[in-house]
Design a protein around this motif. Structure first.
Motif, PDB file in Angstrom:
ATOM      1  N   VAL A  28       0.840  -1.204   0.000  1.00  0.00           N
ATOM      2  CA  VAL A  28       0.000   0.000   0.000  1.00  0.00           C
ATOM      3  C   VAL A  28       0.870   1.247   0.000  1.00  0.00           C
ATOM      4  O   VAL A  28       0.627   2.200  -0.768  1.00  0.00           O
ATOM      5  N   GLU A  29       1.889   1.267   0.840  1.00  0.00           N
ATOM      6  CA  GLU A  29       2.781   2.424   0.885  1.00  0.00           C
ATOM      7  C   GLU A  29       3.470   2.643  -0.457  1.00  0.00           C
ATOM      8  O   GLU A  29       3.587   3.775  -0.941  1.00  0.00           O
ATOM      9  N   SER A  30       3.914   1.561  -1.075  1.00  0.00           N
ATOM     10  CA  SER A  30       4.568   1.668  -2.376  1.00  0.00           C
ATOM     11  C   SER A  30       3.608   2.171  -3.446  1.00  0.00           C
ATOM     12  O   SER A  30       3.946   3.041  -4.253  1.00  0.00           O
ATOM     13  N   ALA A  31       2.388   1.607  -3.466  1.00  0.00           N
ATOM     14  CA  ALA A  31       1.392   2.024  -4.462  1.00  0.00           C
ATOM     15  C   ALA A  31       1.041   3.493  -4.305  1.00  0.00           C
ATOM     16  O   ALA A  31       0.870   4.222  -5.294  1.00  0.00           O
ATOM     17  N   TRP A  32       0.953   3.957  -3.055  1.00  0.00           N
ATOM     18  CA  TRP A  32       0.609   5.356  -2.820  1.00  0.00           C
ATOM     19  C   TRP A  32       1.743   6.284  -3.276  1.00  0.00           C
ATOM     20  O   TRP A  32       1.494   7.323  -3.884  1.00  0.00           O
ATOM     21  N   SER A  33       2.971   5.898  -3.009  1.00  0.00           N
ATOM     22  CA  SER A  33       4.084   6.746  -3.459  1.00  0.00           C
ATOM     23  C   SER A  33       4.102   6.821  -4.985  1.00  0.00           C
ATOM     24  O   SER A  33       4.336   7.887  -5.559  1.00  0.00           O
ATOM     25  N   ALA A  34       3.839   5.696  -5.653  1.00  0.00           N
ATOM     26  CA  ALA A  34       3.773   5.705  -7.113  1.00  0.00           C
ATOM     27  C   ALA A  34       2.609   6.563  -7.605  1.00  0.00           C
ATOM     28  O   ALA A  34       2.726   7.280  -8.614  1.00  0.00           O
ATOM     29  N   ALA A  35       1.492   6.497  -6.878  1.00  0.00           N
ATOM     30  CA  ALA A  35       0.329   7.300  -7.268  1.00  0.00           C
ATOM     31  C   ALA A  35       0.616   8.781  -7.128  1.00  0.00           C
ATOM     32  O   ALA A  35       0.208   9.594  -7.975  1.00  0.00           O
ATOM     33  N   VAL A  37       3.451  10.253  -7.482  1.00  0.00           N
ATOM     34  CA  VAL A  37       4.324  10.641  -8.596  1.00  0.00           C
ATOM     35  C   VAL A  37       3.528  10.714  -9.890  1.00  0.00           C
ATOM     36  O   VAL A  37       3.612  11.690 -10.638  1.00  0.00           O
ATOM     37  N   THR A  38       2.737   9.688 -10.160  1.00  0.00           N
ATOM     38  CA  THR A  38       1.967   9.644 -11.406  1.00  0.00           C
ATOM     39  C   THR A  38       0.955  10.782 -11.489  1.00  0.00           C
ATOM     40  O   THR A  38       0.713  11.342 -12.562  1.00  0.00           O
ATOM     41  N   ALA A  39       0.381  11.145 -10.355  1.00  0.00           N
ATOM     42  CA  ALA A  39      -0.611  12.233 -10.329  1.00  0.00           C
ATOM     43  C   ALA A  39       0.053  13.608 -10.368  1.00  0.00           C
ATOM     44  O   ALA A  39      -0.647  14.626 -10.421  1.00  0.00           O
ATOM     45  N   GLY A  40       1.371  13.646 -10.343  1.00  0.00           N
ATOM     46  CA  GLY A  40       2.077  14.922 -10.404  1.00  0.00           C
ATOM     47  C   GLY A  40       2.152  15.640  -9.078  1.00  0.00           C
ATOM     48  O   GLY A  40       2.410  16.851  -9.041  1.00  0.00           O
ATOM     49  N   ILE A  41       1.974  14.918  -7.982  1.00  0.00           N
ATOM     50  CA  ILE A  41       2.033  15.535  -6.658  1.00  0.00           C
ATOM     51  C   ILE A  41       3.452  15.480  -6.105  1.00  0.00           C
ATOM     52  O   ILE A  41       3.958  16.445  -5.538  1.00  0.00           O
ATOM     53  N   ALA A  42       4.120  14.356  -6.286  1.00  0.00           N
ATOM     54  CA  ALA A  42       5.472  14.156  -5.756  1.00  0.00           C
ATOM     55  C   ALA A  42       6.469  14.063  -6.906  1.00  0.00           C
ATOM     56  O   ALA A  42       6.105  13.706  -8.034  1.00  0.00           O
ATOM     57  N   PRO A  43       7.739  14.353  -6.658  1.00  0.00           N
ATOM     58  CA  PRO A  43       8.762  14.244  -7.707  1.00  0.00           C
ATOM     59  C   PRO A  43       9.027  12.794  -8.075  1.00  0.00           C
ATOM     60  O   PRO A  43       8.733  11.874  -7.309  1.00  0.00           O
ATOM     61  N   ALA A  91      14.270  11.680  -1.107  1.00  0.00           N
ATOM     62  CA  ALA A  91      12.936  12.138  -1.502  1.00  0.00           C
ATOM     63  C   ALA A  91      11.896  11.072  -1.177  1.00  0.00           C
ATOM     64  O   ALA A  91      10.785  11.378  -0.736  1.00  0.00           O
ATOM     65  N   ALA A  92      12.258   9.815  -1.383  1.00  0.00           N
ATOM     66  CA  ALA A  92      11.322   8.730  -1.080  1.00  0.00           C
ATOM     67  C   ALA A  92      10.970   8.725   0.397  1.00  0.00           C
ATOM     68  O   ALA A  92       9.816   8.516   0.779  1.00  0.00           O
ATOM     69  N   GLY A  93      11.976   9.002   1.257  1.00  0.00           N
ATOM     70  CA  GLY A  93      11.717   9.052   2.689  1.00  0.00           C
ATOM     71  C   GLY A  93      10.847  10.229   3.069  1.00  0.00           C
ATOM     72  O   GLY A  93       9.971  10.121   3.934  1.00  0.00           O
ATOM     73  N   MET A  94      11.078  11.363   2.419  1.00  0.00           N
ATOM     74  CA  MET A  94      10.300  12.554   2.746  1.00  0.00           C
ATOM     75  C   MET A  94       8.839  12.411   2.325  1.00  0.00           C
ATOM     76  O   MET A  94       7.931  12.874   3.006  1.00  0.00           O
ATOM     77  N   TRP A  95       8.613  11.722   1.195  1.00  0.00           N
ATOM     78  CA  TRP A  95       7.257  11.625   0.655  1.00  0.00           C
ATOM     79  C   TRP A  95       6.510  10.375   1.121  1.00  0.00           C
ATOM     80  O   TRP A  95       5.301  10.272   0.933  1.00  0.00           O
ATOM     81  N   LEU A  96       7.205   9.426   1.721  1.00  0.00           N
ATOM     82  CA  LEU A  96       6.546   8.194   2.158  1.00  0.00           C
ATOM     83  C   LEU A  96       5.365   8.494   3.081  1.00  0.00           C
ATOM     84  O   LEU A  96       5.503   9.258   4.035  1.00  0.00           O
ATOM     85  N   HIS A  97       4.222   7.922   2.779  1.00  0.00           N
ATOM     86  CA  HIS A  97       3.027   7.981   3.634  1.00  0.00           C
ATOM     87  C   HIS A  97       2.365   9.365   3.638  1.00  0.00           C
ATOM     88  O   HIS A  97       1.317   9.538   4.276  1.00  0.00           O
ATOM     89  N   ARG A  98       2.936  10.340   2.912  1.00  0.00           N
ATOM     90  CA  ARG A  98       2.347  11.684   2.932  1.00  0.00           C
ATOM     91  C   ARG A  98       0.973  11.646   2.249  1.00  0.00           C
ATOM     92  O   ARG A  98       0.836  11.152   1.133  1.00  0.00           O
TER      93      ARG A  98
END
Length: 408
Positions: A28-35, A37-43, A91-98
């Protein structure tokens, strides 16, 4: 490790084990981080695969996460802490679970695991349908006494009894086929406000946040729906399907238990269980264990409904928490009972000669109704008193054929 107090638990394998649930939370955490990025929210460098996140969890971490879950009331908090520690200042650590909350991760992970459980149940139901079709058709003329309230009633055929078992399994299958396993991606209170804020899109942020949830759902193979924080139908419907299956299997098991008594002897299990002290015993152990599951399922389902009825605010204290183990236990036991029932019906021995003998021995106990009806109608009793038995068998066989051909 199989549960020594629930014989047959090994049939559920890794479905809804602690390790599997932890892995689902990582997914779930991985899918959300990918989402994000794909949605243009995270780098772009904020995304990490599930495998990469799994690599941050050491072999001994499961026990530590379980112990540390007490401080925050759920295992997501210590999991996220470990993952962030492993990712450091990246960046992955900063954006994880956000943009997520613990409930998002718990609910979605459980839906992933429950879906896997029902995939296993569905396979067994299909196998049972095929075997019961053969029993119903092959024994449509195998005569036996029907029994009501433990006493002889009227003549029937074992084919009709098998058709009734088939009906129960088909209806349980319909419940399972109707299940949907939704994603939960709503943030702290189901508003997705954090995801919207992180997008920096101002008035246009809402669609971006909604899209992120849909992307995560697609990655995970779950249904994309609006957040359902305190509306627990996704949980109760899964529980209801597990109870419905257990009801159908319990009916079969109870009939086998009764009809395999030595004084009746109309059915027997393919390979009965032994006794620790009585060499002659061939106990109907599969039926016993299936009945056990059927008796334990309704209270677990009731726990889920009680929790749903107790829902308050946007996250319910205690009621949300009690769902987890009740749902896990209910679904694992359904998988076990499903596999035991498939074996029971596949190996079942039908003793038609004993059925016929018991019917003959019943005498007037199974003919009195026919004699009464024929007197009222003013004619002598007909040679056979089976009414619409063949029609009712055919109806269930036709229903089973439709299910098989349509793949419903």
């Amino acid at each position: 490790m199989p549960d020594i107090l629930w014989p047959g638990d090994h049939h559920a394998g890794e479905i809804l084990t602690d390790a599997t649930i932890l892995d689902a939370m990582v997914q779930v955490e991985s899918a959300w981080s990918a989402a994000l990025v794909t949605a243009g929210i995270a780098p772009a460098d904020a995304v990490l695969s599930a495998d990469a996140l799994r690599g941050l969890i050491a072999d001994g971490d499961l026990e530590g996460i379980a112990e540390e879950a007490e401080s925050g009331g759920n295992p997501v908090i210590p999991l996220v802490r470990r993952l962030r520690d492993g990712l450091g200042s990246s960046a992955a650590g900063m954006w994880l679970h956000r943009g997520l909350t613990s409930q998002d991760v718990m609910d979605t992970a459980l839906m992933l695991c429950v879906a896997e459980g029902f995939d296993a149940v569905r396979i067994e139901l299909d196998a049972q349908v095929e075997v019961l079709r053969q029993l119903a058709d092959g024994h449509r003329r195998t005569m036996m006494p029907a029994r009501t309230l433990t006493q002889h009633a009227v003549p029937m055929t074992f084919g009709l009894k098998a058709a009734q078992w088939l009906r129960g399994v088909l209806e349980a299958r319909e419940q399972v086929a109707g299940l949907a396993f939704p994603v939960q991606m709503g943030g702290a209170a189901g508003t997705s406000a954090a995801a919207a804020e992180l997008s920096g899109r101002g008035a246009d942020a809402a669609p971006v946040a909604v899209r992120a949830g849909a992307i995560a759902a697609d990655i995970l193979g779950l249904a994309p729906v609006a957040p359902w924080h305190s509306v627990r139908t996704a949980v109760t419907r899964s529980g209801d399907a597990a109870v419905g299956c257990s009801d159908a299997w319990g009916h079969i098991a109870n009939d086998v238990l009764v009809l395999s008594r030595p004084e009746i002897g109309e059915l027997s299990e393919g390979s009965g269980g032994s006794s620790s002290t009585m060499p002659h015993k061939a106990n109907p152990v599969l039926s016993v264990l299936i009945r056990r599951a059927a008796l334990s399922a309704p209270p677990l389902g009731a726990t889920l409904h009680q929790a749903a009825a107790d829902a308050t605010d946007e996250r319910t204290a205690g009621a949300w928490h009690v769902e987890w183990d009740a749902l896990r236990t209910l679904v694992r036991r359904a998988v076990v009972a499903a596999r035991q029932t498939s074996r029971l019906v596949a190996e079942l021995h039908v003793h038609g000669d004993r059925m016929q003998a018991n019917l003959a021995d019943a005498g007037a106990a199974v003919t009195s109704e026919q004699e009464s009806m024929s007197r009222i109608a003013g004619h002598t009793p007909t040679p056979e008193y089976l009414g619409a038995t063949q029609h009712y068998i055919d109806a269930q066989l036709a229903r089973a054929r439709r299910v098989t051909t349509e793949g419903a």
